[in-house]
Design an enzyme around this catalytic site. Structure first.
Site, PDB file in Angstrom:
ATOM      1  N   ASP A  67       0.833  -1.210   0.000  1.00 61.33           N
ATOM      2  CA  ASP A  67       0.000   0.000   0.000  1.00 61.33           C
ATOM      3  C   ASP A  67       0.863   1.253   0.000  1.00 61.33           C
ATOM      4  O   ASP A  67       2.087   1.185   0.195  1.00 61.33           O
ATOM      5  CB  ASP A  67      -0.947  -0.004   1.215  1.00 61.33           C
ATOM      6  N   ASN A 136      -6.691  -2.699  14.674  1.00 58.53           N
ATOM      7  CA  ASN A 136      -8.115  -2.916  14.363  1.00 58.53           C
ATOM      8  C   ASN A 136      -8.306  -4.129  13.439  1.00 58.53           C
ATOM      9  O   ASN A 136      -9.393  -4.337  12.915  1.00 58.53           O
ATOM     10  CB  ASN A 136      -8.732  -1.666  13.730  1.00 58.53           C
ATOM     11  N   HIS A 138      -6.741  -4.659  10.555  1.00 58.60           N
ATOM     12  CA  HIS A 138      -6.538  -4.452   9.115  1.00 58.60           C
ATOM     13  C   HIS A 138      -5.311  -5.205   8.604  1.00 58.60           C
ATOM     14  O   HIS A 138      -4.364  -5.461   9.355  1.00 58.60           O
ATOM     15  CB  HIS A 138      -6.516  -2.958   8.739  1.00 58.60           C
ATOM     16  N   GLU A 143      -9.344  -1.902   5.769  1.00 52.87           N
ATOM     17  CA  GLU A 143      -9.907  -1.602   7.084  1.00 52.87           C
ATOM     18  C   GLU A 143     -11.150  -2.467   7.332  1.00 52.87           C
ATOM     19  O   GLU A 143     -11.703  -3.046   6.379  1.00 52.87           O
ATOM     20  CB  GLU A 143     -10.302  -0.113   7.144  1.00 52.87           C
TER      21      GLU A 143
HETATM   22  P1  PGA Z   1       2.902  -1.846  12.638  1.00 52.38           P
HETATM   23  O1  PGA Z   1       1.692  -1.746  11.640  1.00 52.38           O
HETATM   24  O2  PGA Z   1       3.842  -2.858  12.086  1.00 52.38           O
HETATM   25  O3  PGA Z   1       3.492  -0.459  12.634  1.00 52.38           O
HETATM   26  O4  PGA Z   1       2.343  -2.248  13.973  1.00 52.38           O
HETATM   27  C1  PGA Z   1       1.038  -2.901  11.230  1.00 52.38           C
HETATM   28  C2  PGA Z   1      -0.150  -2.535  10.402  1.00 52.38           C
HETATM   29  O5  PGA Z   1      -0.825  -1.532  10.703  1.00 52.38           O
HETATM   30  O6  PGA Z   1      -0.434  -3.263   9.444  1.00 52.38           O
END
Ligand code: PGA
Length: 244
Positions: A67, A136, A138, A143
């Site tokens: 992304d 959350n 995702h 999302e």
């Molecule tokens: P993080 O993010 O590795 O910074 O915890 C993971 C994500 O949001 O997919």
């Protein structure tokens, strides 16, 4: 699903890098889907070390980032392109033409999504997708509520996701509201998936994703249905997991 519980973040990073390196040894022209965020930085560091030691060669590897934010200059310090340049692209022998990330500044984001999806198909599909998980649930920027059938698309970022990024951007109002992300279907079509999670703050959502019902409210829960899923987590993140 193969569940690998390791002691700490350092071991997680090393084990994840080994899995990526093994994939490249087996298939030098491997197509990887790659994450950004705090979780994979140690994996990238270990991969750079493997490269410097001559254990792995990226010259035929093709990469697609999961992304990228929309409406952000690619050289913005918080763009995922900047992250990748700093942690990985700038330190290994990937060919520039084999590196792909959605463009953050396009007039027609829908067209960019279709182009990205087509490039993945043209490369022969993803061999190994490395994923993190958001608090959350995702995966990439899919999302809660995202359709299982989604291909690469424009995602509206949830307020929870934007709040997580507020400090890094120097204020919530500066966090982009949209991103281009591989869809859930794009990710599920990968031949193998490696999900990484570290730290106590991921323990609850990880248990929901892996042991709860498959629900669009927890996007990572769809991974339960993937035929070749490896989940690598440290002890803190594995707190509520039972063996599978
Ligand atoms: P993080 O993010 O590795 O910074 O915890 C993971 C994500 O949001 O997919």
């Amino acid at each position: 699903m193969q569940l690998v519980i390791v002691q700490d973040y350092e071991e997680l990073s090393l084990r994840a890098a080994r899995m990526v390196a093994r994939q490249i040894l087996l298939k030098p022209h491997t197509v990887l889907a790659l994450p950004t965020g705090d979780t994979p930085t140690g994996m990238y560091q270990a991969l750079v070390q493997f490269y410097q030691q001559g254990f792995v060669d990226f010259s035929q590897v093709i990469t697609f980032n999961l992304d990228e934010y929309l409406d952000l200059p690619p050289n913005h310090p918080q763009s995922f392109a900047s992250y990748m340049q700093k942690h990985f692209w700038g330190k290994v022998n990937l060919r520039p033409e084999n590196i792909h990330i959605p463009s953050s500044q396009v007039n027609d984001p829908g067209r960019e999504c279709a182009r990205y999806e087509m490039l993945i198909r043209k490369a022969g599909g993803i061999d190994l997708a490395v994923l993190g998980i958001g608090k959350n649930g995702h995966i990439a920027f899919n999302e809660p509520g995202t359709s299982w059938n989604s291909l690469t698309h424009v995602a509206e970022l949830s307020s929870e996701t934007r709040e997580c990024e507020a400090a890094a951007f120097g204020g919530l109002e500066r966090v982009p509201k949209r991103a281009i992300t591989m869809g859930i279907k794009t990710i599920m079509q990968a031949r193998a998936i490696l999900l990484l999670a570290s730290g106590a703050e991921k323990a609850e959502i990880l248990a929901q994703a892996l042991h709860g019902s498959v629900s669009i409210h927890v996007p990572a829960s769809i991974l339960q249905l993937h035929p070749n899923l490896t989940v690598m987590v440290d002890k803190a993140a594995a707190r509520f997991l039972h063996s599978v």
